[in-house]
Design an enzyme around this catalytic site. Structure first.
Site, PDB file in Angstrom:
ATOM      1  N   GLY C  45       0.806  -1.221   0.000  1.00  0.00           N
ATOM      2  CA  GLY C  45       0.000   0.000   0.000  1.00  0.00           C
ATOM      3  C   GLY C  45       0.834   1.263   0.000  1.00  0.00           C
ATOM      4  O   GLY C  45       0.601   2.178  -0.792  1.00  0.00           O
ATOM      5  N   ARG C 330       9.310 -25.441   5.156  1.00  0.00           N
ATOM      6  CA  ARG C 330       8.436 -25.088   6.277  1.00  0.00           C
ATOM      7  C   ARG C 330       7.271 -26.042   6.468  1.00  0.00           C
ATOM      8  O   ARG C 330       6.977 -26.480   7.578  1.00  0.00           O
ATOM      9  CB  ARG C 330       7.864 -23.679   6.047  1.00  0.00           C
ATOM     10  CG  ARG C 330       8.904 -22.604   6.196  1.00  0.00           C
ATOM     11  CD  ARG C 330       8.312 -21.253   5.861  1.00  0.00           C
ATOM     12  NE  ARG C 330       9.329 -20.221   6.066  1.00  0.00           N
ATOM     13  CZ  ARG C 330       9.139 -18.927   5.833  1.00  0.00           C
ATOM     14  NH1 ARG C 330       7.987 -18.498   5.381  1.00  0.00           N
ATOM     15  NH2 ARG C 330      10.097 -18.065   6.058  1.00  0.00           N
TER      16      ARG C 330
END
Lengths: 254, 225, 637
Positions: C45, C330
């Site tokens: 953003g 992971r």
């Protein structure tokens, strides 16, 4: 209940910026030493809601010590009794069963209270807007390795850049001075060659904005660095003074 | 507002004035102390009165003294301005505050006020007397006649209340310097890992030595001389 | 509905360049006639708002925090990947592209990923020019380190605070544009709804979190940069305020939501210590470079770790994956930890943790060496647990960390609603079913700095600079709806707090839609969520008023949306009858217990369309075409 600590909390309650506030006493029970300070507040708030009382508003977000949003003045110290951490990183094992804990918002005219423990720190944003940046548009940048930066300067710039903008420096300072905050940004950019082009303009504008926001003057008490959760050094304030003096002596701003 | 006035009306500019005047006043303390040591010579006032004459007649010293007076005045005025601004920056204080900073650094204003009171008393008793009153005369070895300030000071230092006030205020001076010395360097932007530890320790040594030495003289005169 | 991904033709390396040329441009003098709304001020953003303002557009930026600098991008530790090949170790744009597609278990769009790898180089240049203090070597040049899932050193970092430094860089660029008047910043403002006029995004309705005022803002385009939805799990490494509300309300207005069940569970987090827990803290996975993961061999062994002799310890990752050992990806590491705990071999008071032991490393290299390398992480661990990790092994457990799913976007990052874009973690596009370390920061900044400034211009040039304002009845209607929604939450006045519902939701999602999922469990969870939702809307207790700072009210709206999203996650996980990346369906595994993909039937993006409250969402599929990368089974044995 997950613990067995019972505490008395004295918390500043204030409906909004226009109302008068006061300290209100609360009893919290069954607190676990593994709770964070804010989780203890969660427990209190849950109790208050169940009793139909308005919960206490407080700022918090990441709860891992990096966003800079949490801001409680606990037993006379910003972010509580430990050093080098934020309120969200403070755990209840730092307190004893039966303790009384006084919790207040940051106090400074430049940080008006919004509600309860929530204060408005937009003054910090306006200081950054005054010059806490390097003017480079997206796409203009040369290759990242075009300008080598000695590791020493890169590291020092990083040390200053770790500031999370929480405002503990202002809260801790007896003068509510924002010099540590301003100096951290000025230092970071003054240490890097990329920041050189605007360094005079930057320090003058940022300091002007700092004064305009109504922060106090630095009397070098050092309380800011002592309470800074990122332990930002006084060296940066000296550098800010140096940058400011030299800018004032040599800049074209008359 | 032009840039010059604007600089010195801002917070850093004001602190700069405090640092410059403060550090200048430190050098004055040394000169003053050298003079005071003349009191310890058991010579009936020859050295001290010579010193007093020198300080009041030498044109360079006289010029410097105006700089000194204005430094003191500026130091005080700017201190008041900064204190007012700082009070305004926190209109509502904390119910509980455990400030992590040295006592001296937080109480420079109070310490400074004691020092100001002392200066006023001091100026009235010695400086004003010397300049405007008829004092007994003293003949220096070169034959010239001067007012006998030695006798005046010696008399004052035999008064226990005066000695008490003097010693107490020297404590205030010591504490004021304890923070003020190194703070002045920090305000001037002089902070470097090589030199700052040295500045800090010499500042502490300076504050203790100055305060102790100044306080020693009246105590010596009162109890021993 | 046909999902048109608008991927340009041609060889993969030429797609973006060619596409940029084909995009329409807005005349510089006309740019200031366009208004753009940016919701969220994290990496995506802030970088988008700053870059668009620099181009001359009028930007309005919104964040719910008190300052744009607080967005949760700030918490990223490890680093940011870029195909700079400064190490001369064989890295290239193509290799970064390849690693990312493979790491995502072949569920990402090739063209998007290639573009990401391509612009990754510009990101580092831009950040350095902004004054981001990346780690450097003594010669003054940038340092790199390697990170999970790749064999080259391409990760740029700023100690353990890379996210913070990158965000502050973007924040400073944003601040500069605010000062110049090109960006109007609205802090402590939360988007409550998207406003559409004639099927096109035309603005948003927000709630001022201080005054409670419901406000309308009109714009020619709306950019959602609102991050991920990890907080649907209640306990996650996300910030307390991280939420799905903006994306979810846009979804309910017609934006398709893609792959919601693709969530990433990070293996090295500090375990839960009790019911009071409000969030989980991640420790960099670099710890697995020198720490050894183990559990007691015997079930229910509650002795303290130093009393368990070597031969009674099971170093399960080393045992099961001899070639990768403790450094498996992971998802594999997380799942194995869960299996051990499910088998009653978990450690600590809760039994929901495994040991991460540094004693061998301390013996081999000495404590100072370990301290130098991991000191800050050890301190953090000591801070939170009150234990000394130099003396006794750390306890770790997986925690939700990132969400690969998000709003469906085409190659231009536009959602299925015209004029509505989604950037960064908010969209689904680049990480497939599993994200590689140090790639989240890269994607957020790529979207904001180097993609959206081109693609949004094309759209704006098409619609033309007609003046825009919030006077259309659609705004009035959206404001009314938002007020009614707020009042509804306040009027229930039941017996349970918002946090209660959030915690319950989290338990359900974690249990049934977490590290391992089964059709049976998912079906059960669906029912549980539906009854939780019904209970929420009849029994939640939100005190206070709408016209004030009301944190319970903020949270209530967010939790209500999480509950709805939770149901969609379940649907998505049920519909995907395969295992891939972070999505592990126990029915679909190899004989060794590894994820078993089904590329023939499931090499697609699952994009869900909202059909109305209480109705089943409709699944749309975007077929994934792999022209450059060969699909293989991952193996770490």
């Amino acid at each position: 209940m997950s613990g067995n600590m019972n505490l008395t909390l004295k918390v500043w309650r204030q409906k909004d910026g226009k109302s008068q506030g006061k300290i209100v006493d609360y009893q919290v029970k069954g607190i676990s030493p593994d709770m964070s300070f804010l989780e203890m507040f969660d427990v209190l708030n849950e109790d208050l809601i169940k009793k139909g009382e308005t919960p206490i508003s407080f700022d918090h977000d990441c709860r891992e010590g990096i966003c800079g949003m949490c801001s409680m003045h606990i037993n006379g110290r910003p972010h509580g009794p430990k050093t080098g951490i934020t309120t969200c990183q403070l755990h209840m094992r730092s307190f004893k069963d039966g303790d009384t804990i006084v919790v207040e918002p940051w106090r400074a005219s430049a940080f008006p209270v919004v509600k309860d423990l929530v204060v408005d720190r937009s003054a910090f944003d306006r200081i950054i807007q005054a010059g806490g940046y390097i003017s480079v548009n997206t796409g203009e940048a040369p290759d990242a390795n075009a300008i080598p930066i000695p590791k020493k300067y890169a590291d020092e710039a990083f040390d200053a850049a770790t500031c999370i903008g929480c405002g503990a420096c202002v809260a801790a300072c007896k003068n509510a001075s924002a010099m540590l905050f301003v100096s951290a940004k000025v230092s970071q950019l003054a240490l890097l060659p990329q920041g050189d082009a605007e360094r005079k303009q930057r320090v003058e504008s940022m300091v002007d904005q700092m004064n305009e926001e109504g922060f106090g003057a630095c009397t070098n008490t050092g309380a800011c660095s002592a309470e800074c959760p990122k332990e930002i050094s006084q060296v940066n304030i000296a550098r800010l003074n140096r940058e400011y003096i030299s800018a004032k002596l040599t800049s074209d701003n008359i | 507002m032009n840039w010059f006035l604007k600089t010195f009306s801002g917070s850093i500019g004001r602190k700069l004035l405090m640092a410059l005047t403060g550090l200048f006043l430190c050098t004055f303390l040394i000169v003053h102390l050298i003079g005071n040591f003349q009191l310890l010579k058991q010579d009936g006032g020859e050295a001290f009165n010579f010193y007093a004459k020198f300080m009041t007649s030498n044109p360079i010293i006289k010029t410097t003294s105006y700089l000194l007076y204005s430094s003191i005045v500026l130091h005080i005025i700017v201190a008041i301005l900064i204190t007012l601004q700082n009070k305004k920056s926190r209109p509502q204080g904390y119910v509980v505050s455990k400030n992590k900073s040295s006592w001296a650094s937080r109480n420079m204003g109070i310490l400074g006020t004691f020092i100001l009171v002392f200066i006023v008393v001091h100026m009235k008793d010695f400086w004003a007397e010397y300049h405007f009153e008829d004092l007994p005369m003293y003949q220096l070895k070169d034959g010239s006649m001067v007012k006998d300030l030695y006798l005046e000071v010696f008399g004052a230092f035999k008064n226990i209340y005066y000695v008490g006030l003097y010693v107490f205020c020297m404590g205030a001076v010591g504490y004021h310097l304890w923070h003020g010395f190194e703070s002045g360097f920090q305000t001037l932007g002089l902070n470097h890992k090589k030199y700052t530890p040295w500045i800090q320790s010499s500042g502490k040594a300076f504050s203790v030595l100055i305060a102790a030495a100044f306080a020693f003289i009246p105590l010596y005169i009162y109890f021993i001389a | 509905m046909i999902l048109d991904s608008k991927i340009p033709d041609g060889p993969i390396a030429e797609k973006w360049g060619k596409h940029k040329f084909n995009l329409k441009l807005v005349n510089p003098a006309n740019k200031r006639k366009y208004e753009i709304i940016v919701v969220g001020t994290g990496l995506a953003g802030a970088s988008a708002a700053a870059s668009l303002a620099e181009l001359g557009y009028k930007v309005k930026a919104f964040c719910f925090q008190d300052s744009p600098r607080r967005a949760h991008s700030i918490a990223a530790q490890g680093g940011i990947n870029a195909a700079k090949n400064y190490r001369n170790d064989g890295d290239s744009v193509y290799r970064l592209f390849y690693d990312t597609v493979k790491g995502g278990d072949y569920r990402a769009r090739e063209a998007n990923v290639y573009r990401l790898a391509e612009v990754s180089r510009n990101i580092i240049d831009q950040c350095v020019a902004q004054g981001v203090p990346f780690a450097r070597e003594y010669g003054g040049y940038l340092d790199n380190r390697s990170f999970g899932g790749s064999q080259v050193s391409r990760t740029f970092y700023a100690r353990g605070q890379t996210g913070q430094q990158l965000l502050l860089g973007a924040y400073s660029a944003l601040s500069r544009q605010i000062a110049e008047g090109n960006v109007t910043m609205f802090t402590r403002s939360e988007m409550l709804d998207l406003v559409m006029v004639d099927g096109v995004a035309q603005g948003i309705v927000t709630r001022n979190l201080v005054t409670g005022a419901i406000e309308s803002h009109a714009a020619h385009a709306v950019l959602l940069c609102t991050g991920g939805y990890g907080n649907v799990f209640y306990l996650s490494t996300n910030a307390q305020g991280s939420n799905v509300t903006a994306a979810w309300r846009a979804h309910k207005k017609g934006a398709l939501f893609a792959n919601p069940c693709f969530t990433q569970i990070h293996p090295t987090c500090i375990p839960v210590s009790g019911d009071h827990q409000s969030k989980l803290t991640l420790m960099s996975e670099s710890l697995r470079n020198d720490g050894r993961v183990w559990v007691p061999k015997n079930e229910g062994d509650k002795r303290s770790p130093e009393l368990i002799p070597e031969e009674e310890r099971d170093y399960f990752l080393e045992r099961k994956y001899p070639s990768f050992g403790n450094l498996v990806p992971r998802d594999v590491a997380s799942r194995n930890a869960k299996e051990m705990c499910d088998a009653n071999k978990g450690v600590g008071a809760s039994g929901l943790a495994v040991y991460l032991d540094f004693s061998d490393s301390v013996k081999r290299n000495g404590e100072p060496w370990v301290k130098e390398k991991y000191g800050n992480l050890f301190d953090m661990y000591a801070q939170i647990t009150g234990e000394n990790p130099y003396k006794s092994p750390m306890r770790i457990y997986p925690a939700v960390h990132y969400t690969m799913g998000g709003l469906w976007v085409d190659y231009n990052l536009m959602t299925t609603i015209k004029g509505l874009y989604a950037l960064g973690e908010c969209n689904f596009s680049d990480h497939g079913a599993n994200r590689l370390g140090a790639s989240a920061l890269m994607q957020g900044l790529a979207d904001g700095y180097f993609v959206i400034p081109y693609t949004v211009g094309d759209y704006l040039a098409t619609i033309g600079p007609k003046p825009i304002n919030a006077s259309h009845p659609a705004f009035k209607q959206a404001e009314e709806d938002a007020k009614a929604y707020v009042n509804k939450l306040l009027s229930i006045n039941g017996n349970q707090t918002v946090t209660h519902y959030h915690r319950e939701l989290g338990k359900i999602i974690w249990e049934y839609c977490g590290m391992a999922r089964s059709s049976e469990g998912l079906n059960k969870a669906k029912g549980m969520i539906q009854s939780l939702k019904a209970d929420f809307w009849s029994n939640v207790k939100v005190l206070g008023e709408g016209e004030e700072l009301n944190q319970s009210l903020e949270k209530a709206g967010r939790v209500a949306d999480f509950i709805e999203l939770g149901e969609l996650m379940i649907d998505d996980a049920l519909a995907r009858n395969e295992s891939c990346g972070g999505h592990f369906r126990v029915e679909y595994q190899t004989e060794e217990g590894e994820a078993l993909r089904n590329d023939d039937d499931y090499a697609y993006v699952a994009a869900w369309e909202f059909k109305g409250d209480g109705q089943a969402e409709q699944l749309h599929k975007e077929k994934l075409v792999f022209e450059n990368v060969k699909l293989t089974q991952r193996s770490y044995k």
